[in-house]
Scaffold this active site. Structure first.
Site, PDB file in Angstrom:
ATOM      1  N   PHE A 162       0.816  -1.221   0.000  1.00 21.94           N
ATOM      2  CA  PHE A 162       0.000   0.000   0.000  1.00 21.94           C
ATOM      3  C   PHE A 162       0.846   1.266   0.000  1.00 21.94           C
ATOM      4  CE2 PHE A 162       0.970  -0.068   4.543  1.00 21.94           C
ATOM      5  CZ  PHE A 162       1.121   1.279   4.801  1.00 21.94           C
TER       6      PHE A 162
ATOM      7  N   LYS B 103      -1.059  -7.233  -9.470  1.00 23.15           N
ATOM      8  CA  LYS B 103      -2.077  -7.308  -8.409  1.00 23.15           C
ATOM      9  C   LYS B 103      -1.687  -6.248  -7.377  1.00 23.15           C
ATOM     10  CE  LYS B 103      -3.009  -8.484  -4.659  1.00 23.15           C
ATOM     11  NZ  LYS B 103      -3.382  -7.487  -3.609  1.00 23.15           N
TER      12      LYS B 103
ATOM     13  N   GLU C  53      -4.847  -3.966  -2.170  1.00 26.86           N
ATOM     14  CA  GLU C  53      -6.294  -3.764  -2.113  1.00 26.86           C
ATOM     15  C   GLU C  53      -6.635  -2.517  -1.282  1.00 26.86           C
ATOM     16  OE1 GLU C  53      -4.412  -5.940  -0.781  1.00 26.86           O
ATOM     17  OE2 GLU C  53      -5.170  -6.848   1.069  1.00 26.86           O
TER      18      GLU C  53
ATOM     19  N   SER D 185       5.307  -6.959   3.406  1.00 25.01           N
ATOM     20  CA  SER D 185       5.824  -7.223   4.750  1.00 25.01           C
ATOM     21  C   SER D 185       6.650  -8.515   4.795  1.00 25.01           C
ATOM     22  CB  SER D 185       4.642  -7.334   5.718  1.00 25.01           C
ATOM     23  OG  SER D 185       3.809  -8.383   5.278  1.00 25.01           O
TER      24      SER D 185
ATOM     25  N   CYS E 185       9.540   1.884   3.678  1.00 25.27           N
ATOM     26  CA  CYS E 185      10.453   0.776   4.010  1.00 25.27           C
ATOM     27  C   CYS E 185      11.860   1.289   4.247  1.00 25.27           C
ATOM     28  CB  CYS E 185      10.465  -0.247   2.892  1.00 25.27           C
ATOM     29  SG  CYS E 185      11.182   0.409   1.394  1.00 25.27           S
TER      30      CYS E 185
ATOM     31  N   GLU F 289       9.011  -4.240  13.061  1.00 25.85           N
ATOM     32  CA  GLU F 289       8.863  -3.082  12.165  1.00 25.85           C
ATOM     33  C   GLU F 289       7.558  -2.387  12.569  1.00 25.85           C
ATOM     34  OE1 GLU F 289       7.717  -3.817   8.055  1.00 25.85           O
ATOM     35  OE2 GLU F 289       9.016  -2.196   7.387  1.00 25.85           O
TER      36      GLU F 289
HETATM   37  P1  NAD Z   1       1.530  -6.665   2.947  1.00 31.83           P
HETATM   38  O1  NAD Z   1       2.578  -7.712   3.027  1.00 31.83           O
HETATM   39  O2  NAD Z   1       0.427  -6.694   3.932  1.00 31.83           O
HETATM   40  O3  NAD Z   1       0.842  -6.663   1.501  1.00 31.83           O
HETATM   41  C1  NAD Z   1       1.600  -6.626   0.314  1.00 31.83           C
HETATM   42  C2  NAD Z   1       0.838  -7.324  -0.801  1.00 31.83           C
HETATM   43  O4  NAD Z   1       0.701  -8.708  -0.465  1.00 31.83           O
HETATM   44  C3  NAD Z   1      -0.569  -6.788  -1.032  1.00 31.83           C
HETATM   45  O5  NAD Z   1      -0.810  -6.726  -2.422  1.00 31.83           O
HETATM   46  C4  NAD Z   1      -1.460  -7.823  -0.356  1.00 31.83           C
HETATM   47  O6  NAD Z   1      -2.715  -7.967  -0.987  1.00 31.83           O
HETATM   48  C5  NAD Z   1      -0.665  -9.112  -0.492  1.00 31.83           C
HETATM   49  N1  NAD Z   1      -0.873 -10.032   0.632  1.00 31.83           N
HETATM   50  C6  NAD Z   1      -1.151  -9.697   1.922  1.00 31.83           C
HETATM   51  N2  NAD Z   1      -1.249 -10.815   2.672  1.00 31.83           N
HETATM   52  C7  NAD Z   1      -1.021 -11.856   1.856  1.00 31.83           C
HETATM   53  C8  NAD Z   1      -0.972 -13.273   2.047  1.00 31.83           C
HETATM   54  N3  NAD Z   1      -1.183 -13.815   3.244  1.00 31.83           N
HETATM   55  N4  NAD Z   1      -0.706 -14.049   0.996  1.00 31.83           N
HETATM   56  C9  NAD Z   1      -0.481 -13.512  -0.227  1.00 31.83           C
HETATM   57  N5  NAD Z   1      -0.518 -12.175  -0.469  1.00 31.83           N
HETATM   58  C10 NAD Z   1      -0.783 -11.357   0.552  1.00 31.83           C
HETATM   59  O7  NAD Z   1       2.330  -5.252   3.002  1.00 31.83           O
HETATM   60  P2  NAD Z   1       1.722  -3.793   3.130  1.00 31.83           P
HETATM   61  O8  NAD Z   1       1.233  -3.576   4.515  1.00 31.83           O
HETATM   62  O9  NAD Z   1       0.830  -3.489   1.998  1.00 31.83           O
HETATM   63  O10 NAD Z   1       3.061  -2.922   2.907  1.00 31.83           O
HETATM   64  C11 NAD Z   1       3.927  -2.537   3.932  1.00 31.83           C
HETATM   65  C12 NAD Z   1       5.111  -3.462   4.014  1.00 31.83           C
HETATM   66  O11 NAD Z   1       5.834  -3.432   2.780  1.00 31.83           O
HETATM   67  C13 NAD Z   1       6.123  -3.037   5.071  1.00 31.83           C
HETATM   68  O12 NAD Z   1       6.554  -4.167   5.757  1.00 31.83           O
HETATM   69  C14 NAD Z   1       7.256  -2.417   4.276  1.00 31.83           C
HETATM   70  O13 NAD Z   1       8.512  -2.443   4.893  1.00 31.83           O
HETATM   71  C15 NAD Z   1       7.228  -3.260   3.050  1.00 31.83           C
HETATM   72  N6  NAD Z   1       7.874  -2.589   1.946  1.00 31.83           N
HETATM   73  C16 NAD Z   1       9.114  -3.025   1.575  1.00 31.83           C
HETATM   74  C17 NAD Z   1       9.786  -2.385   0.551  1.00 31.83           C
HETATM   75  C18 NAD Z   1      11.137  -2.838   0.133  1.00 31.83           C
HETATM   76  O14 NAD Z   1      11.590  -2.413  -0.922  1.00 31.83           O
HETATM   77  N7  NAD Z   1      11.826  -3.678   0.884  1.00 31.83           N
HETATM   78  C19 NAD Z   1       9.182  -1.302  -0.116  1.00 31.83           C
HETATM   79  C20 NAD Z   1       7.903  -0.894   0.288  1.00 31.83           C
HETATM   80  C21 NAD Z   1       7.264  -1.555   1.324  1.00 31.83           C
END
Ligand code: NAD
Length: 497
Positions: A149, A173, A176, A226, A281, A381
């Site tokens: 997000f 994808k 959401e 994450s 991040c 985090e």
């Molecule tokens: P998230 O992991 O909750 O969601 C990321 C994506 O994965 C979304 O599209 C979501 O629909 C999907 N998803 C969620 N749960 C899932 C599951 N159980 N199985 C399969 N797909 C699933 O992350 P978020 O809260 O949207 O984003 C924040 C996180 O992203 C933070 O931890 C941040 O550090 C990380 N991030 C990392 C970087 C990097 O380059 N390392 C960059 C930006 C964000």
């Protein structure tokens, strides 16, 4: 209620699903749209069409593919403010920060327009008598991206422009929680002249991601999100024989040497810890004060206390709300553990309010000192505007602390001592290092190179590494018989002569 369409087989279409997820404005918690969870048939259609379109797109000359990116770059610039406004409303980011999110994506599109030189192979003449070898890079096929997000413009733009410029087709994808920005990016991509079906956008959550991870037609998966999800994506995708790059969570430290410029340190720490409400991040979440530098903590508190969150179009606000009420509750409960586990809470952002927006997910700037490595606020985090201060006796101790962290996304040192900076760069086990720069995100001609628990895979985002990730190398070895030197006898050894 706005129902978010999907982009399948070149058409913006409404889903037939009965399963819809609310998209909220985090400053008010009003539902602004609903996003579908794609049905299995819709997923099938998107993947199959991407496979079909790949057959012609991979034959499209590289200069034509590059021109799509040039037109796309121009359109994104033309619509920069409009995209940023959509982005602000669904993420709560301030308008300036939303523009930055879009801009960092535009830079990747500019880079993707250089695809011809990026895809160049190698050649060596006379590897044996009258034998030459050259290599080409060729696209993989259908690639997929799953995005978080927190950067709904930049991170999709890390992925599909590079993949598509290389000759692949792509199924995105998006998160959401903020799908409206990526849909606008898709509309502009179509307007830029991208052929129908080169980019597909489907929506949903775990079930739809699982389809992408397991479908045999998908060759490569790019994920950003994450840590637990990132690990799951890497394990599942690779088990299904896919190439996977998985960018995960982080905990970034900034080291402050006593010889640093104090005002620069304070400005950097405030902006890098609470900017975007700490939902980056590469945010700085731990400040490591070396020796006497810890005397600056009271001034840091003073500077942070002046900062306030607010609405996206409030020019006095430094940052916006937390993305959801659930994420805000999690941040507040982590702050509570900090207090109960013995850290000193110098500034408490819980219970924060913003005039006129009583229902937003607000958390004020939060500052802890006396934090230790056993505390949850150090280990987890937090992804909120929370900064933890720690002390180290010397640079070696600070480096050891950071190298013991399971994460390795970003770090920085503030110092005026070249030797200290040189030692830090060399010894630190983190993939992106700043010297007097708090958030060292590389521009797209380099790659985004997180390490350790912040990244699973080997080829990183954008830069030359993205081209390697989205292509396969083919080496061609050829012999043309032009002189009598060529052997006319059978050769039974593996050696080329
Ligand atoms: P998230 O992991 O909750 O969601 C990321 C994506 O994965 C979304 O599209 C979501 O629909 C999907 N998803 C969620 N749960 C899932 C599951 N159980 N199985 C399969 N797909 C699933 O992350 P978020 O809260 O949207 O984003 C924040 C996180 O992203 C933070 O931890 C941040 O550090 C990380 N991030 C990392 C970087 C990097 O380059 N390392 C960059 C930006 C964000």
């Amino acid at each position: 209620m706005q129902k978010v369409p999907q982009f399948i087989a070149g058409e913006f279409v409404q889903s037939n699903t009965t399963n819809w997820i609310d998209v909220t404005n985090p400053a008010t918690n009003e539902v602004i749209a609903q996003v579908p969870c794609a049905t299995p048939d819709e997923m099938r259609k998107a993947i199959d069409n991407a496979g079909e379109v790949f057959k012609s797109w991979k034959e499209t000359p590289v200069s034509e593919r590059a021109r799509v990116m040039m037109r796309y770059q121009a359109l994104l610039k033309e619509h920069h403010d409009e995209i940023a406004e959509i982005l602000s409303q669904e993420t709560g980011k301030t308008f300036d920060d939303a523009k930055g999110d879009v801009w960092r994506g535009i830079e990747v599109v500019e880079h993707a327009a250089n695809v011809a030189s990026l895809m160049m192979g190698e050649t060596v003449e006379n590897v044996a008598r009258e034998v030459d070898t050259h290599s080409w890079t060729q696209p993989l096929g259908v690639c997929a991206g799953i995005t978080p997000f927190n950067f709904p413009a930049m991170i999709p733009l890390w992925m599909f422009p590079m993949a598509i410029a290389c000759g692949n087709t792509f199924v995105l994808k998006p998160s959401e929680q903020d799908p409206l920005t990526p849909m606008r990016l898709a509309e502009l991509f179509e307007q830029a002249g991208a052929p129908k079906g080169v980019l597909q956008v489907v929506h949903g959550a775990k079930e739809q991601v699982d389809t992408l991870l397991t479908d045999p037609a998908i060759r490569a998966i790019s994920f950003v999100g994450s840590v637990p999800v990132g690990q799951y994506i890497y394990e599942t995708g690779t088990r299904h024989m896919k190439r996977v790059q998985s960018f995960a969570g982080a905990k970034n430290h900034m080291v402050i040497m006593p010889d640093a410029d104090k005002q620069q340190v304070l400005n950097a720490l405030v902006g890098a810890s609470v900017g975007a409400a700490g939902q980056r991040c590469m945010a700085i979440s731990v400040a490591v004060f070396v020796g006497e530098a810890q005397q600056w903590i009271p001034e840091l508190k003073e500077a942070m206390a002046k900062v306030r969150p607010g609405a996206w179009n409030d020019s006095g606000a430094s940052y916006g709300p937390i993305i959801s009420a659930k994420a805000k509750d999690r941040i507040e409960s982590l702050i509570a553990t900090g207090e109960s586990q013995g850290a000193k809470l110098l500034l408490d952002g819980r219970g924060c309010t913003v005039d006129g927006l009583p229902d937003g997910n607000w958390v004020g700037p939060t500052l802890f000192s006396d934090v230790t490595t056993e505390m949850d606020i150090y280990k987890e985090e937090i992804f909120g505007p929370v900064l933890s201060c720690m002390n180290a006796d010397n640079l070696g101790e600070a480096i050891e602390l950071i190298n013991n962290s399971p994460y390795g996304n970003g770090t920085s040192i503030f110092t005026n001592h070249g030797g200290a900076a040189r030692r830090f760069q060399h010894e630190i086990d983190v993939g992106q290092v700043g010297v007097n720069i708090p958030i060292p995100v590389p521009l797209p001609f380099f790659s985004f190179t997180g390490w350790k628990g912040s990244f699973y895979g080997d080829q990183h985002a954008y830069g030359k590494q993205a081209v390697r990730f989205y292509t396969e190398t083919k080496t061609v070895t050829s012999r043309w018989f032009s002189t009598e030197a060529a052997s006319s006898e059978a050769n039974f050894s593996i050696q080329l002569r």
